[in-house]
Design a protein around this motif. Structure first.
Motif, PDB file in Angstrom:
ATOM      1  N   ILE A   1      51.368  88.594  70.084  1.00 47.40           N
ATOM      2  CA  ILE A   1      52.228  87.427  69.880  1.00 47.40           C
ATOM      3  C   ILE A   1      52.664  87.361  68.418  1.00 47.40           C
ATOM      4  CG2 ILE A   1      52.402  84.910  69.985  1.00 47.40           C
ATOM      5  CD1 ILE A   1      50.305  84.904  72.148  1.00 47.40           C
ATOM      6  N   LYS A   2      53.934  87.088  68.226  1.00 43.37           N
ATOM      7  CA  LYS A   2      54.444  86.840  66.879  1.00 43.37           C
ATOM      8  C   LYS A   2      54.866  85.387  66.776  1.00 43.37           C
ATOM      9  CE  LYS A   2      57.555  88.535  63.292  1.00 43.37           C
ATOM     10  NZ  LYS A   2      58.680  89.449  62.949  1.00 43.37           N
ATOM     11  N   LEU A   3      54.375  84.713  65.767  1.00 43.83           N
ATOM     12  CA  LEU A   3      54.740  83.327  65.535  1.00 43.83           C
ATOM     13  C   LEU A   3      56.161  83.238  64.985  1.00 43.83           C
ATOM     14  CD1 LEU A   3      51.335  82.354  63.972  1.00 43.83           C
ATOM     15  CD2 LEU A   3      52.281  81.253  65.991  1.00 43.83           C
ATOM     16  N   ASP A   4      56.801  82.102  65.208  1.00 44.88           N
ATOM     17  CA  ASP A   4      58.173  81.916  64.762  1.00 44.88           C
ATOM     18  C   ASP A   4      58.258  81.876  63.234  1.00 44.88           C
ATOM     19  OD1 ASP A   4      60.649  80.028  64.085  1.00 44.88           O
ATOM     20  OD2 ASP A   4      60.962  80.880  66.074  1.00 44.88           O
ATOM     21  N   GLU A   5      59.280  82.531  62.698  1.00 44.36           N
ATOM     22  CA  GLU A   5      59.440  82.636  61.245  1.00 44.36           C
ATOM     23  C   GLU A   5      59.506  81.277  60.558  1.00 44.36           C
ATOM     24  OE1 GLU A   5      59.637  85.533  59.071  1.00 44.36           O
ATOM     25  OE2 GLU A   5      58.541  86.130  60.856  1.00 44.36           O
ATOM     26  N   PHE A   6      60.059  80.280  61.242  1.00 41.43           N
ATOM     27  CA  PHE A   6      60.198  78.963  60.626  1.00 41.43           C
ATOM     28  C   PHE A   6      58.860  78.229  60.490  1.00 41.43           C
ATOM     29  CE2 PHE A   6      64.567  79.772  61.963  1.00 41.43           C
ATOM     30  CZ  PHE A   6      65.272  79.360  60.841  1.00 41.43           C
ATOM     31  N   MET A   7      57.788  78.812  61.047  1.00 42.53           N
ATOM     32  CA  MET A   7      56.462  78.228  60.875  1.00 42.53           C
ATOM     33  C   MET A   7      55.783  78.717  59.598  1.00 42.53           C
ATOM     34  SD  MET A   7      55.978  76.127  63.356  1.00 42.53           S
ATOM     35  CE  MET A   7      54.224  75.836  63.147  1.00 42.53           C
ATOM     36  N   LYS A   8      56.392  79.663  58.902  1.00 41.55           N
ATOM     37  CA  LYS A   8      55.769  80.247  57.707  1.00 41.55           C
ATOM     38  C   LYS A   8      55.359  79.223  56.655  1.00 41.55           C
ATOM     39  CE  LYS A   8      57.511  84.017  55.935  1.00 41.55           C
ATOM     40  NZ  LYS A   8      58.465  85.059  55.465  1.00 41.55           N
ATOM     41  N   PRO A   9      56.201  78.216  56.331  1.00 45.07           N
ATOM     42  CA  PRO A   9      55.795  77.253  55.292  1.00 45.07           C
ATOM     43  C   PRO A   9      54.563  76.429  55.675  1.00 45.07           C
ATOM     44  CG  PRO A   9      58.155  77.122  55.721  1.00 45.07           C
ATOM     45  CD  PRO A   9      57.570  77.949  56.812  1.00 45.07           C
ATOM     46  N   TYR A  10      54.210  76.435  56.941  1.00 40.07           N
ATOM     47  CA  TYR A  10      53.110  75.588  57.410  1.00 40.07           C
ATOM     48  C   TYR A  10      51.842  76.375  57.727  1.00 40.07           C
ATOM     49  CZ  TYR A  10      57.295  72.815  58.017  1.00 40.07           C
ATOM     50  OH  TYR A  10      58.502  72.178  57.793  1.00 40.07           O
ATOM     51  N   LEU A  11      51.947  77.729  57.709  1.00 41.11           N
ATOM     52  CA  LEU A  11      50.788  78.540  58.101  1.00 41.11           C
ATOM     53  C   LEU A  11      50.499  79.715  57.169  1.00 41.11           C
ATOM     54  CD1 LEU A  11      51.491  78.777  61.961  1.00 41.11           C
ATOM     55  CD2 LEU A  11      49.841  77.273  60.829  1.00 41.11           C
ATOM     56  N   LEU A  12      51.451  80.101  56.326  1.00 38.22           N
ATOM     57  CA  LEU A  12      51.280  81.297  55.495  1.00 38.22           C
ATOM     58  C   LEU A  12      51.252  80.980  54.007  1.00 38.22           C
ATOM     59  CD1 LEU A  12      53.539  84.167  56.930  1.00 38.22           C
ATOM     60  CD2 LEU A  12      51.059  84.006  56.988  1.00 38.22           C
ATOM     61  N   GLN A  13      50.370  81.685  53.286  1.00 39.13           N
ATOM     62  CA  GLN A  13      50.335  81.629  51.825  1.00 39.13           C
ATOM     63  C   GLN A  13      50.269  80.201  51.295  1.00 39.13           C
ATOM     64  OE1 GLN A  13      50.481  84.506  49.570  1.00 39.13           O
ATOM     65  NE2 GLN A  13      49.875  85.486  51.485  1.00 39.13           N
ATOM     66  N   LEU A  14      49.409  79.381  51.888  1.00 38.77           N
ATOM     67  CA  LEU A  14      49.316  77.984  51.483  1.00 38.77           C
ATOM     68  C   LEU A  14      48.427  77.855  50.242  1.00 38.77           C
ATOM     69  CD1 LEU A  14      48.868  76.364  55.012  1.00 38.77           C
ATOM     70  CD2 LEU A  14      50.968  76.659  53.710  1.00 38.77           C
ATOM     71  N   LYS A  15      48.943  77.187  49.236  1.00 37.51           N
ATOM     72  CA  LYS A  15      48.229  77.047  47.964  1.00 37.51           C
ATOM     73  C   LYS A  15      47.720  75.627  47.724  1.00 37.51           C
ATOM     74  CE  LYS A  15      49.389  81.302  47.052  1.00 37.51           C
ATOM     75  NZ  LYS A  15      48.388  82.382  47.231  1.00 37.51           N
ATOM     76  N   ARG A  16      48.358  74.638  48.317  1.00 40.80           N
ATOM     77  CA  ARG A  16      47.941  73.250  48.129  1.00 40.80           C
ATOM     78  C   ARG A  16      48.313  72.434  49.363  1.00 40.80           C
ATOM     79  NH1 ARG A  16      52.331  70.141  46.240  1.00 40.80           N
ATOM     80  NH2 ARG A  16      54.186  71.372  45.802  1.00 40.80           N
ATOM     81  N   ASN A  17      47.716  71.256  49.457  1.00 38.50           N
ATOM     82  CA  ASN A  17      47.979  70.330  50.563  1.00 38.50           C
ATOM     83  C   ASN A  17      47.823  71.007  51.931  1.00 38.50           C
ATOM     84  OD1 ASN A  17      48.617  68.245  48.733  1.00 38.50           O
ATOM     85  ND2 ASN A  17      50.753  68.933  48.625  1.00 38.50           N
ATOM     86  N   PHE A  18      46.679  71.651  52.107  1.00 39.79           N
ATOM     87  CA  PHE A  18      46.408  72.283  53.389  1.00 39.79           C
ATOM     88  C   PHE A  18      45.000  71.925  53.861  1.00 39.79           C
ATOM     89  CE2 PHE A  18      45.030  75.366  50.200  1.00 39.79           C
ATOM     90  CZ  PHE A  18      43.772  75.751  50.671  1.00 39.79           C
TER      91      PHE A  18
END
Length: 262
Positions: free
Chosen positions: A119-136
């Motif tokens: 399964i590949k997640l939708d690209e538009f989910m990247k800001p919410y699941l990838l490379q999170l540095k703060r507020n996660f």
């Protein structure tokens, strides 16, 4: 033993989500759909700069969740659940105040012969699941494995997202309608229905099956409940270790069906 260690490692996998996704988005997912997504998200690593095809077998998924592995129904049920997720979208609030629809899954692949799912997640989910540095928010997949209500997962994530200092007791008040939205329980218009079918069962499961301890107090205006005050604590290290061992033991003994939802 090697296989069991593999399942243990997967169960201790980390879920990392942006707080915006937990607190500000609007979506409705069943227990089954949420568990498949959590399993998928737990495969994301801090080194992933882009989503890839995350791969797992149906047998592996079932063993991690303590589900029967000799049931032919698991394949068709899991396939149907993945389709339902792919067909759903989620409202996300943008920085400019606007909302937009985002899909969870870009594309799934299932090999019936090998039982392998990609399964590949939708690209538009990247800001919410990838490379999170703060507020996660992050937590172990293990704490959600024994949840039996779709509302429990939503409330647990909310609790984790607002309990910043785990050494302190924390209290936060929510408007009643706001809490319903965050839990995906907007269908319950009457407070007593929301309380008995969503809030109390979710709190009881969190207290029994996770690292958190939660209580609530209704706040009234005249005779109507308008707010809910949540009080949050973290269980002691010893209690968490004992509970982790119990969850692992229960998953090894139980042959439940994943497709039960309350």
């Amino acid at each position: 033993m090697e296989q069991e260690n593999k399942y243990l490692e997967i169960r201790r996998g980390t879920i990392i989500k942006a707080n915006e996704l937990i607190q500000k988005s609007r979506f409705s997912l069943s227990l089954q759909q949420q568990k498949v997504l959590l399993y998928l998200i737990s495969q994301i690593t801090p080194y992933d700069e882009n989503f890839k095809l995350y791969k797992f077998s149906i047998e592996e998924f079932c063993r991690v969740y303590g589900i029967e592995t000799n049931s032919g129904k698991n394949y068709s049920d899991l396939k149907a659940t993945i389709k339902e997720i792919a067909d759903k979208s989620i409202w996300v609030k943008l920085d400019n105040g606007k909302e937009t629809l985002v899909r969870w899954i870009e594309r799934p692949y299932i090999d019936e012969g090998s039982g392998i799912i990609q399964i590949k997640l939708d690209e538009f989910m990247k800001p919410y699941l990838l490379q999170l540095k703060r507020n996660f928010t992050q937590y172990e997949l293990l704490w959600t494995l024994n949840f039996k209500s779709k509302y429990t997962i939503r409330l647990y994530e909310l609790v984790k997202s607002i309990h910043f200092n785990e050494l302190e007791t924390y209290q936060k008040e929510f408007e009643l309608d706001e809490l319903k939205r965050m839990m995906g329980a907007e269908r319950y218009k009457v407070y007593q229905d929301f309380k008995s079918r969503a809030l109390v069962p979710a709190i009881e499961e969190i207290n029994k099956c996770s690292d958190k301890v939660v209580s609530y107090d209704p706040i009234k205006k005249s005779r109507s409940v308008v707010k809910i005050r949540l009080t949050i604590d973290t269980k002691s290290p010893l209690d968490r270790i004992e509970l982790q061992s119990k969850i692992e033991s229960d998953l090894g003994l139980n042959q439940m069906t994943f497709w039960e939802d309350s």
